[in-house]
Design an enzyme around this catalytic site. Structure first.
Site, short mmCIF file in Angstrom:
data_model
loop_
_atom_site.label_atom_id
_atom_site.label_comp_id
_atom_site.label_asym_id
_atom_site.label_seq_id
_atom_site.Cartn_x
_atom_site.Cartn_y
_atom_site.Cartn_z
N GLU A 133 6.43 -27.39 -12.51
CA GLU A 133 5.74 -26.78 -11.37
C GLU A 133 4.45 -26.06 -11.76
O GLU A 133 3.41 -26.29 -11.15
CB GLU A 133 6.68 -25.80 -10.67
CG GLU A 133 5.99 -25.12 -9.49
CD GLU A 133 6.90 -24.22 -8.68
OE1 GLU A 133 7.98 -23.85 -9.16
OE2 GLU A 133 6.49 -23.88 -7.56
N ASP A 153 11.61 -26.93 -12.60
CA ASP A 153 11.20 -25.80 -11.77
C ASP A 153 11.70 -24.54 -12.48
O ASP A 153 12.91 -24.28 -12.51
CB ASP A 153 11.84 -25.92 -10.38
CG ASP A 153 11.26 -24.92 -9.39
OD1 ASP A 153 10.67 -23.93 -9.83
OD2 ASP A 153 11.44 -25.14 -8.18
N ILE A 155 11.41 -21.23 -11.96
CA ILE A 155 12.12 -20.32 -11.03
C ILE A 155 12.03 -20.95 -9.66
O ILE A 155 10.93 -21.10 -9.10
CB ILE A 155 11.48 -18.92 -10.95
CG1 ILE A 155 11.43 -18.24 -12.32
CG2 ILE A 155 12.27 -18.04 -9.96
CD1 ILE A 155 10.83 -16.83 -12.30
N ASP A 156 13.15 -21.36 -9.12
CA ASP A 156 13.13 -21.82 -7.73
C ASP A 156 13.61 -20.66 -6.87
O ASP A 156 14.71 -20.14 -7.06
CB ASP A 156 14.03 -23.04 -7.53
CG ASP A 156 13.89 -23.51 -6.09
OD1 ASP A 156 12.75 -23.77 -5.66
OD2 ASP A 156 14.91 -23.55 -5.38
N THR A 158 10.85 -18.27 -6.04
CA THR A 158 9.96 -17.22 -6.59
C THR A 158 9.71 -16.12 -5.56
O THR A 158 9.65 -14.94 -5.92
CB THR A 158 8.64 -17.84 -7.07
OG1 THR A 158 8.95 -18.74 -8.13
CG2 THR A 158 7.67 -16.78 -7.60
N ASP A 283 11.68 -29.42 -7.12
CA ASP A 283 12.71 -28.79 -6.29
C ASP A 283 13.89 -29.75 -6.07
O ASP A 283 14.99 -29.32 -5.73
CB ASP A 283 12.15 -28.44 -4.90
CG ASP A 283 11.06 -27.39 -4.94
OD1 ASP A 283 11.28 -26.34 -5.55
OD2 ASP A 283 9.97 -27.64 -4.37
O1 IPD Z 1 8.01 -22.23 -5.41
P1 IPD Z 1 9.48 -22.23 -5.66
O2 IPD Z 1 10.13 -20.93 -5.38
O3 IPD Z 1 9.83 -22.85 -6.97
O4 IPD Z 1 10.14 -23.35 -4.65
C1 IPD Z 1 10.07 -23.23 -3.27
C2 IPD Z 1 11.37 -22.70 -2.71
O5 IPD Z 1 12.42 -23.56 -2.98
C3 IPD Z 1 11.20 -22.52 -1.22
O6 IPD Z 1 12.40 -22.08 -0.68
C4 IPD Z 1 10.77 -23.80 -0.52
O7 IPD Z 1 10.46 -23.54 0.81
C5 IPD Z 1 9.53 -24.38 -1.18
O8 IPD Z 1 9.20 -25.61 -0.58
C6 IPD Z 1 9.78 -24.57 -2.66
O9 IPD Z 1 8.67 -25.20 -3.26
MG MG Z 2 9.38 -22.52 -8.86
MG MG Z 3 10.95 -24.56 -6.32
#
Ligand code: IPD
Ligand code: MG
Ligand code: MG
Length: 340
Positions: A133, A153, A155-156, A158, A283
């Site tokens: 990412e 990813d 941190i999913d 963030t 994701d």
């Molecule tokens: O940026 P990130 O926290 O790794 O990932 C995001 C989260 O999962 C968020 O809930 C979703 O709405 C976004 O589409 C993702 O990209």
């Molecule tokens: Mg992330």
């Molecule tokens: Mg994510």
């Protein structure tokens, strides 16, 4: 892309964020979290490196004839190590920057964790490729070739992480010849390790995962995520999609702030469907294997086969449910990961 703004968020809240309350102990010498012979934490640094060239030589046969075994074990070790870093950082002050929109956030911990995972994997598997990412946010191309490719990813969730909302995960997927082989997702605060390996099932802390099997939208709990765009036209479509599912009498529509963990809830039968426009291949990669191995379906919002780079998905416990949701949705265009 707008220039990154730095929000040196000196947050005053001191609310405990649930760290350390999980039932799963990560203390040294604890049991194997995936029932897959994972060595104790701490063995993944120098010890992990010892096997690097050996792993390359072994190729897809892996140890004991399990395809990509070495890679899977490395992913588990790194997800646990990354999770420990994220769990500690959750309640600390953070430097927060924005990426594609004011709601698309990144912190120094996202970068730290991504660099850790990639540097360890690159050292161990020098011929492999990476899609990650924060590298993509800095301009790296997201191209899925036939070569073994890690899709990361760091941190999913963030935005949750920034707010100390304890729903955050590390996600590591692995594809070979453009086919997803395994996925590892670690819920950092609840210390839940979700794994899925093609043909070998999906597990959470060693417990087999199964989707609910629900086919009826009027009995479904549906999950979604908002995605990063907040312009009026996108928000209107987002809300209208939610409204359509509620009109179809879905029991509820939930947004938890982490697409990977929402997808893991689907895999474990705690929800019946998930849809989203605006999520990325990092994701989706790991979660796709976990859901499929739990008996679920992951498809494109058109109702056709999943396109990992298309930034859109419908996942469900059954094909019937997936098709009902796909038919109800209006498309929100986010472009493609491999065209940015
Ligand atoms: O940026 P990130 O926290 O790794 O990932 C995001 C989260 O999962 C968020 O809930 C979703 O709405 C976004 O589409 C993702 O990209
Ligand atoms: Mg992330
Ligand atoms: Mg994510």
């Amino acid at each position: 892309m707008p220039p990154a703004q730095v929000w040196d968020g000196r947050r005053t809240r001191r609310r405990a964020a649930g760290a350390g309350r999980g039932v799963w102990s990560l203390a040294a010498g604890r049991r194997d979290p995936v029932g897959a012979g994972v060595p104790p934490r701490g063995a993944g640094g120098g010890g992990a490196r010892r096997g690097r060239d050996e792993a390359e030589r072994r190729g897809p046969g892996g140890a004991g004839g399990r395809p990509w075994e070495e890679c899977f074990q490395a992913a588990v070790q790194l997800a646990l190590r990354a999770g420990q870093i994220i769990r500690k950082a959750l309640t600390e002050e953070k430097r927060v920057s924005t990426k594609t929109s004011a709601a698309d956030l990144v912190t120094e911990t996202d970068h730290l964790v991504e660099d850790l995972i990639i540097s360890e994997l690159r050292e161990r598997f020098p011929s492999h490729r990476f899609i990650a990412e924060e590298a993509a946010a800095s301009g790296a191309k997201c191209v899925l070739t036939h070569n073994p490719t890690w899709i990361i990813d760091p941190i999913d969730g963030t935005c949750n992480f920034v707010h100390r909302f304890p729903t955050v995960a590390v996600s590591i997927g692995f594809a070979v010849r453009q086919e997803l082989e395994f996925g590892v997702i670690y819920h950092c605060t609840e210390e839940r390790l979700y794994t899925g390996r093609r043909g070998r099932g999906a597990f959470c802390n060693g417990q087999r995962l199964r989707v609910s099997g629900e086919t009826d939208l009027s009995k479904a709990l549906v999950l979604t995520e908002i995605g990063p765009k907040r312009d009026p036209a996108t928000l209107k479509l987002f809300l209208s999609n939610m409204e359509r599912l509620l009109h179809a009498k879905a029991h509820g529509v939930r947004v938890i702030g982490s697409s990977t963990l929402a997808l893991c809830h689907l895999a474990s039968g705690a929800a019946d469907a998930y849809y989203q426009f605006g999520l990325h291949c990092w994701d989706l990669a790991a979660a796709t294997v976990i859901i499929r191995e739990a008996g679920g379906i992951v498809i494109d919002t058109s109702g056709g086969p999943l396109d990992l780079m298309a930034c859109r998905v419908v996942a469900a416990s059954t094909r019937e449910m997936a098709m009902l949701i796909a038919q109800a949705l209006q498309t929100i265009n986010y472009g493609r990961d491999d065209e940015k």
